[in-house]
Design a protein around this motif. Structure first.
Motif, PDB file in Angstrom:
ATOM      1  N   GLY A   1       0.824  -1.203   0.000  1.00  0.00           N
ATOM      2  CA  GLY A   1       0.000   0.000   0.000  1.00  0.00           C
ATOM      3  C   GLY A   1       0.850   1.240   0.000  1.00  0.00           C
ATOM      4  O   GLY A   1       2.028   1.216   0.335  1.00  0.00           O
ATOM      5  N   PRO A   2       0.271   2.365  -0.398  1.00  0.00           N
ATOM      6  CA  PRO A   2       1.000   3.614  -0.433  1.00  0.00           C
ATOM      7  C   PRO A   2       1.220   4.140   0.971  1.00  0.00           C
ATOM      8  O   PRO A   2       0.661   3.615   1.937  1.00  0.00           O
ATOM      9  CB  PRO A   2       0.061   4.532  -1.227  1.00  0.00           C
ATOM     10  CG  PRO A   2      -1.298   3.988  -0.930  1.00  0.00           C
ATOM     11  CD  PRO A   2      -1.142   2.510  -0.771  1.00  0.00           C
TER      12      PRO A   2
ATOM     13  N   GLN B   1       2.388   9.844  -8.346  1.00  0.00           N
ATOM     14  CA  GLN B   1       3.168   8.862  -9.095  1.00  0.00           C
ATOM     15  C   GLN B   1       4.538   9.399  -9.474  1.00  0.00           C
ATOM     16  O   GLN B   1       4.683  10.567  -9.841  1.00  0.00           O
ATOM     17  CB  GLN B   1       2.418   8.439 -10.354  1.00  0.00           C
ATOM     18  CG  GLN B   1       1.421   7.313 -10.116  1.00  0.00           C
ATOM     19  CD  GLN B   1       1.029   6.649 -11.412  1.00  0.00           C
ATOM     20  OE1 GLN B   1       0.601   7.296 -12.358  1.00  0.00           O
ATOM     21  NE2 GLN B   1       1.201   5.348 -11.475  1.00  0.00           N
TER      22      GLN B   1
ATOM     23  N   HIS C   1      -6.109  -3.396  -2.492  1.00  0.00           N
ATOM     24  CA  HIS C   1      -4.908  -2.705  -2.983  1.00  0.00           C
ATOM     25  C   HIS C   1      -5.299  -1.825  -4.171  1.00  0.00           C
ATOM     26  O   HIS C   1      -4.742  -1.905  -5.241  1.00  0.00           O
ATOM     27  CB  HIS C   1      -3.827  -3.718  -3.416  1.00  0.00           C
ATOM     28  CG  HIS C   1      -3.406  -4.647  -2.328  1.00  0.00           C
ATOM     29  ND1 HIS C   1      -4.104  -5.800  -2.028  1.00  0.00           N
ATOM     30  CD2 HIS C   1      -2.364  -4.601  -1.454  1.00  0.00           C
ATOM     31  CE1 HIS C   1      -3.511  -6.428  -1.024  1.00  0.00           C
ATOM     32  NE2 HIS C   1      -2.459  -5.730  -0.656  1.00  0.00           N
ATOM     33  N   SER C   2      -6.340  -0.991  -3.943  1.00  0.00           N
ATOM     34  CA  SER C   2      -6.873  -0.227  -5.065  1.00  0.00           C
ATOM     35  C   SER C   2      -5.892   0.773  -5.637  1.00  0.00           C
ATOM     36  O   SER C   2      -6.076   1.234  -6.744  1.00  0.00           O
ATOM     37  CB  SER C   2      -8.155   0.491  -4.715  1.00  0.00           C
ATOM     38  OG  SER C   2      -8.383   0.639  -3.423  1.00  0.00           O
ATOM     39  N   HIS C   3      -4.823   1.105  -4.895  1.00  0.00           N
ATOM     40  CA  HIS C   3      -3.824   2.028  -5.439  1.00  0.00           C
ATOM     41  C   HIS C   3      -3.086   1.395  -6.623  1.00  0.00           C
ATOM     42  O   HIS C   3      -2.452   2.103  -7.410  1.00  0.00           O
ATOM     43  CB  HIS C   3      -2.809   2.412  -4.356  1.00  0.00           C
ATOM     44  CG  HIS C   3      -2.036   1.264  -3.814  1.00  0.00           C
ATOM     45  ND1 HIS C   3      -2.601   0.338  -2.976  1.00  0.00           N
ATOM     46  CD2 HIS C   3      -0.750   0.875  -4.001  1.00  0.00           C
ATOM     47  CE1 HIS C   3      -1.688  -0.570  -2.655  1.00  0.00           C
ATOM     48  NE2 HIS C   3      -0.562  -0.266  -3.267  1.00  0.00           N
TER      49      HIS C   3
ATOM     50  N   PRO D   1      -4.041   4.094  -9.645  1.00  0.00           N
ATOM     51  CA  PRO D   1      -2.916   4.844  -9.066  1.00  0.00           C
ATOM     52  C   PRO D   1      -3.222   6.334  -8.988  1.00  0.00           C
ATOM     53  O   PRO D   1      -3.884   6.899  -9.855  1.00  0.00           O
ATOM     54  CB  PRO D   1      -1.761   4.561 -10.039  1.00  0.00           C
ATOM     55  CG  PRO D   1      -2.428   4.191 -11.320  1.00  0.00           C
ATOM     56  CD  PRO D   1      -3.700   3.495 -10.942  1.00  0.00           C
ATOM     57  N   ASP D   2      -2.734   6.945  -7.926  1.00  0.00           N
ATOM     58  CA  ASP D   2      -2.900   8.382  -7.720  1.00  0.00           C
ATOM     59  C   ASP D   2      -1.953   9.119  -8.668  1.00  0.00           C
ATOM     60  O   ASP D   2      -0.736   9.039  -8.539  1.00  0.00           O
ATOM     61  CB  ASP D   2      -2.575   8.728  -6.271  1.00  0.00           C
ATOM     62  CG  ASP D   2      -2.850  10.189  -5.957  1.00  0.00           C
ATOM     63  OD1 ASP D   2      -3.211  10.927  -6.890  1.00  0.00           O
ATOM     64  OD2 ASP D   2      -2.697  10.581  -4.784  1.00  0.00           O
TER      65      ASP D   2
ATOM     66  N   ARG E   1     -13.761   5.523  -8.004  1.00  0.00           N
ATOM     67  CA  ARG E   1     -13.348   4.178  -8.424  1.00  0.00           C
ATOM     68  C   ARG E   1     -14.532   3.388  -8.952  1.00  0.00           C
ATOM     69  O   ARG E   1     -14.404   2.626  -9.917  1.00  0.00           O
ATOM     70  CB  ARG E   1     -12.701   3.460  -7.245  1.00  0.00           C
ATOM     71  CG  ARG E   1     -11.350   4.065  -6.868  1.00  0.00           C
ATOM     72  CD  ARG E   1     -10.846   3.541  -5.548  1.00  0.00           C
ATOM     73  NE  ARG E   1      -9.548   4.131  -5.221  1.00  0.00           N
ATOM     74  CZ  ARG E   1      -8.964   4.038  -4.041  1.00  0.00           C
ATOM     75  NH1 ARG E   1      -9.564   3.379  -3.064  1.00  0.00           N
ATOM     76  NH2 ARG E   1      -7.776   4.598  -3.826  1.00  0.00           N
TER      77      ARG E   1
END
Length: 412
Positions: A13-14, A268, A257-259, A263-264, A31
């Motif tokens: 995760g981030p 990034q 783990h939606s990142h 992705p943001d 999302r």
């Protein structure tokens, strides 16, 4: 490719960030809209896929105008088959995991600490949304589609004969096999959560190992369930079942783990852009396809798929190509949906709300319209584009009419 393989360096995760509850809801809503865009695209692709079969693409359908295979349309249907239903199951797993999480959270807020009750509430919703349309189509819609395919009037005698045949060999009929299988997956997922069983260990290299073994598993599975064989109780062409299981499990994994799938953009770096990019997988898929076109009997298989049914190297290469396509193309369409969707405007969400209904009615539409246009002479590819466009538009229009019926909106 990398987030499906599970080897992204940020797999845990981030960096933790404190998000307000309202901001978290906006992120989750965004999302959801990305996935809605993806499902709308996949629904349109399903309609064109079945239309292509009518005019020479490889595959089976209610109504077929020619038995002569068209290489271009067969390549189109073969490429679709490699990923599009798998992509549907990735979305199903993702959304089911999110929905079950909300059910459990709601039960905790209301003081209902019984997990089994929350899981049952989740599954009842799935029974309504997936089970009821499957039952209605099987008992009525399929008969209507068969009448259109055979050019017969849909009379009471025809329907009685259909019910007699169905009672002699009961099971799910037509495209809602997807709904029936998704319902089974959701039921197993809810039961697993209800019993509070330990989660399966997913380590850094577990997903890549599973995906690396998938072509081998699929190859030997097809000795038991060959291509084209139908599992009658579910109406399922079960040769692709291993992929569907992995796809649903992948969706559950990605929900936590939606990142990786969303992705943001602001945070990034060049490195994370590479890891979350579909380009490596697409490059591998293109290279392997070029290899098969150059050194494999690909052109012959597009005209005569008999070698794919045997225990030989051609069938194994097809399994490898099919599963690489699943990873590469699923990742690609998910990222395209992510980049394409603007979660800010609300007026453009009409089609996603109609996509499920369009999927449910498309088989009847994609039988009636081509049958009515059989006298029109056009090249196979041109006719696929023309008729597929008409069928897509009409399917969404019929869905718009269906949701106006009281109570139907709660189901589709």
């Amino acid at each position: 490719m990398w987030y499906l393989l599970g080897i992204h360096p940020a797999i845990r995760g981030p960096p933790a960030r404190s998000l307000a509850h309202g901001q978290q809801r906006r992120v989750a809503s965004g999302r959801q809209e990305h996935l809605d865009t993806l499902r709308t695209f996949l629904t349109g692709l399903v309609i064109f896929h079945h239309t292509a079969i009518i005019y020479g693409g490889e595959g089976g359908w209610y109504y077929v105008e020619t038995t002569r295979k068209n290489a271009l349309l067969s390549a189109f249907t073969g490429t679709n088959q490699s990923f599009f239903m798998g992509a549907f199951f990735v979305v199903s797993g993702y959304l089911s995991a999110q929905s079950l999480k909300r059910s459990l959270s709601r039960a905790n807020r209301l003081g209902e600490h019984t997990r089994s009750r929350a899981c049952w509430t989740f599954f009842k919703g799935k029974l309504l949304r997936l089970g009821l349309p499957t039952l209605v189509y099987t008992l009525f819609g399929h008969a209507l589609t068969l009448a259109a395919a055979r050019g017969q009037p849909f009379t009471l005698d025809f329907y009685k004969a259909y019910l007699t045949d169905w009672l002699a060999n009961p099971g799910v009929r037509g495209p809602p096999w997807y709904c029936a299988l998704a319902l089974i997956f959701d039921g197993l997922f809810a039961a697993h959560s209800s019993l509070e069983l330990p989660s399966l260990p997913v380590y850094r290299y577990t997903p890549p190992l599973m995906l690396a073994l998938l072509p081998v598993v699929s190859f030997f599975w097809r000795r038991v369930s060959p291509l084209g064989w139908n599992f009658t109780p579910l109406g399922l062409h079960s040769a692709f079942l291993p992929q569907y299981i992995i796809a649903y499990a992948t969706g559950i994994f990605l929900s936590g783990h939606s990142h990786l799938v969303f992705p943001d953009k602001a945070s990034q770096t060049p490195r994370t852009k590479w890891w979350t990019s579909p380009l490596p997988a697409v490059g591998l898929y293109a290279a392997f396809t070029a290899f098969l076109l150059t050194y494999g009997p690909t052109r012959a298989v597009l005209r005569d798929p008999t070698p794919l049914f045997g225990l030989n190297y051609v069938a194994f290469l097809y399994c490898v190509w099919n599963e690489i396509g699943f990873v590469a193309l699923t990742h690609s369409v998910m990222r395209i949906a992510h980049l394409w969707t603007d979660p800010t405007p609300r007026g453009g969400r009409v089609l996603p709300r109609l996509a499920y209904g369009a999927f449910l009615v498309h088989s009847t539409v994609c039988t009636f319209i081509p049958s009515a246009m059989r006298e029109i002479q056009l090249p196979p590819v041109t006719k696929t584009v023309v008729v597929g466009s008409l069928c897509t538009a009409l399917s969404f229009c019929l869905s718009a009419l269906l949701v106006r019926i009281p109570g139907v909106r709660n189901v589709i």
